[in-house]
Design a protein around this motif. Structure first.
Motif, mmCIF file in Angstrom:
data_model
loop_
_atom_site.group_PDB
_atom_site.id
_atom_site.type_symbol
_atom_site.label_atom_id
_atom_site.label_comp_id
_atom_site.label_asym_id
_atom_site.label_seq_id
_atom_site.Cartn_x
_atom_site.Cartn_y
_atom_site.Cartn_z
ATOM 1 N N GLY A 166 16.002 -53.290 -22.887
ATOM 2 C CA GLY A 166 15.398 -52.317 -22.073
ATOM 3 C C GLY A 166 16.099 -52.712 -19.992
ATOM 4 O O GLY A 166 16.166 -51.465 -19.287
ATOM 5 N N THR A 167 16.548 -53.675 -19.869
ATOM 6 C CA THR A 167 17.380 -54.398 -18.973
ATOM 7 C C THR A 167 18.297 -53.892 -18.448
ATOM 8 O O THR A 167 18.434 -53.003 -17.563
ATOM 9 C CB THR A 167 17.437 -55.776 -19.020
ATOM 10 N N TRP A 168 18.995 -52.970 -19.865
ATOM 11 C CA TRP A 168 20.414 -52.428 -19.386
ATOM 12 C C TRP A 168 19.912 -50.951 -18.908
ATOM 13 O O TRP A 168 20.400 -50.413 -18.676
ATOM 14 C CB TRP A 168 21.349 -52.533 -20.596
ATOM 15 N N ILE A 169 18.744 -50.488 -20.275
ATOM 16 C CA ILE A 169 18.864 -49.342 -19.605
ATOM 17 C C ILE A 169 17.678 -48.979 -18.352
ATOM 18 O O ILE A 169 18.701 -48.175 -17.897
ATOM 19 C CB ILE A 169 17.622 -49.076 -20.864
ATOM 20 N N SER A 170 17.270 -49.890 -17.696
ATOM 21 C CA SER A 170 16.967 -49.782 -15.945
ATOM 22 C C SER A 170 17.727 -49.597 -15.532
ATOM 23 O O SER A 170 18.329 -49.207 -14.607
ATOM 24 C CB SER A 170 15.680 -51.077 -16.213
ATOM 25 N N VAL A 171 19.299 -50.674 -15.638
ATOM 26 C CA VAL A 171 19.864 -51.014 -14.428
ATOM 27 C C VAL A 171 20.907 -49.848 -14.771
ATOM 28 O O VAL A 171 21.285 -49.851 -14.133
ATOM 29 C CB VAL A 171 20.945 -52.371 -15.444
ATOM 30 N N GLY A 172 21.025 -48.901 -15.783
ATOM 31 C CA GLY A 172 22.538 -48.046 -15.879
ATOM 32 C C GLY A 172 20.947 -47.024 -15.277
ATOM 33 O O GLY A 172 21.179 -45.830 -14.724
ATOM 34 N N VAL A 173 19.940 -46.777 -15.745
ATOM 35 C CA VAL A 173 18.760 -45.638 -14.530
ATOM 36 C C VAL A 173 19.047 -46.202 -13.185
ATOM 37 O O VAL A 173 19.433 -45.038 -12.522
ATOM 38 C CB VAL A 173 17.035 -46.182 -15.098
ATOM 39 N N VAL A 174 18.592 -46.885 -12.050
ATOM 40 C CA VAL A 174 18.861 -47.559 -11.474
ATOM 41 C C VAL A 174 20.183 -47.212 -11.114
ATOM 42 O O VAL A 174 20.275 -46.183 -9.653
ATOM 43 C CB VAL A 174 18.918 -48.744 -11.133
ATOM 44 N N GLY A 175 21.729 -47.254 -11.574
ATOM 45 C CA GLY A 175 22.442 -46.903 -11.326
ATOM 46 C C GLY A 175 22.694 -45.694 -10.755
ATOM 47 O O GLY A 175 23.741 -44.777 -10.004
ATOM 48 N N ALA A 176 22.440 -45.238 -11.799
ATOM 49 C CA ALA A 176 22.570 -43.449 -12.108
ATOM 50 C C ALA A 176 21.916 -42.603 -10.788
ATOM 51 O O ALA A 176 22.315 -41.798 -10.794
ATOM 52 C CB ALA A 176 21.781 -42.897 -13.174
ATOM 53 N N VAL A 177 20.375 -43.260 -10.425
ATOM 54 C CA VAL A 177 20.140 -42.687 -9.467
ATOM 55 C C VAL A 177 20.891 -43.123 -8.240
ATOM 56 O O VAL A 177 21.246 -41.983 -7.196
ATOM 57 C CB VAL A 177 18.427 -43.566 -9.535
ATOM 58 N N LEU B 268 24.135 -43.464 -7.811
ATOM 59 C CA LEU B 268 25.522 -42.632 -8.270
ATOM 60 C C LEU B 268 25.072 -41.310 -7.644
ATOM 61 O O LEU B 268 25.443 -40.227 -6.417
ATOM 62 C CB LEU B 268 26.286 -42.383 -9.263
ATOM 63 N N ALA B 269 23.896 -40.584 -8.179
ATOM 64 C CA ALA B 269 23.167 -39.252 -7.280
ATOM 65 C C ALA B 269 23.021 -39.338 -5.861
ATOM 66 O O ALA B 269 23.204 -37.858 -5.770
ATOM 67 C CB ALA B 269 22.389 -39.372 -8.667
ATOM 68 N N THR B 270 22.028 -39.980 -5.821
ATOM 69 C CA THR B 270 22.050 -39.626 -4.291
ATOM 70 C C THR B 270 23.187 -39.755 -3.437
ATOM 71 O O THR B 270 23.346 -38.942 -2.515
ATOM 72 C CB THR B 270 21.031 -40.895 -4.236
ATOM 73 N N TYR B 271 24.136 -41.096 -3.864
ATOM 74 C CA TYR B 271 25.024 -40.865 -3.083
ATOM 75 C C TYR B 271 26.225 -39.498 -2.908
ATOM 76 O O TYR B 271 26.880 -38.872 -2.362
ATOM 77 C CB TYR B 271 26.537 -42.180 -3.248
ATOM 78 N N ILE B 272 26.250 -39.086 -4.472
ATOM 79 C CA ILE B 272 27.334 -37.746 -4.155
ATOM 80 C C ILE B 272 26.339 -36.673 -3.596
ATOM 81 O O ILE B 272 26.966 -35.630 -2.928
ATOM 82 C CB ILE B 272 27.229 -37.596 -5.826
ATOM 83 N N LEU B 273 25.357 -36.248 -3.485
ATOM 84 C CA LEU B 273 24.078 -35.715 -2.855
ATOM 85 C C LEU B 273 24.925 -35.487 -1.503
ATOM 86 O O LEU B 273 24.703 -34.900 -0.872
ATOM 87 C CB LEU B 273 22.293 -35.518 -2.919
#
Length: 48
Positions: A21-32, A34-39
């Motif tokens: 669950g910790t790694w899933i949370s880290v992945g979700v935060v990282g994806a957000v 990255l998406a914000t940076y790209i936007l």
């Protein structure tokens, strides 16, 4: 003495389960992030 061994085994099993669950949370935060940076980069490049 037997209870200490059982407690250690139980703690190691309980400790490994939340790591997924910790790694899933880290992945979700990282994806957000990255998406914000790209936007923001896309908006910056599209300015007039």
């Amino acid at each position: 003495m037997g209870t200490k061994v059982n407690q250690k085994e139980k703690l190691s099993e309980e400790h490994e389960a939340p790591l997924k669950g910790t790694w899933i949370s880290v992945g979700v935060v990282g994806a957000v992030i990255l998406a914000t940076y790209i936007l923001l980069y896309g908006l910056y490049m599209a300015r007039f």
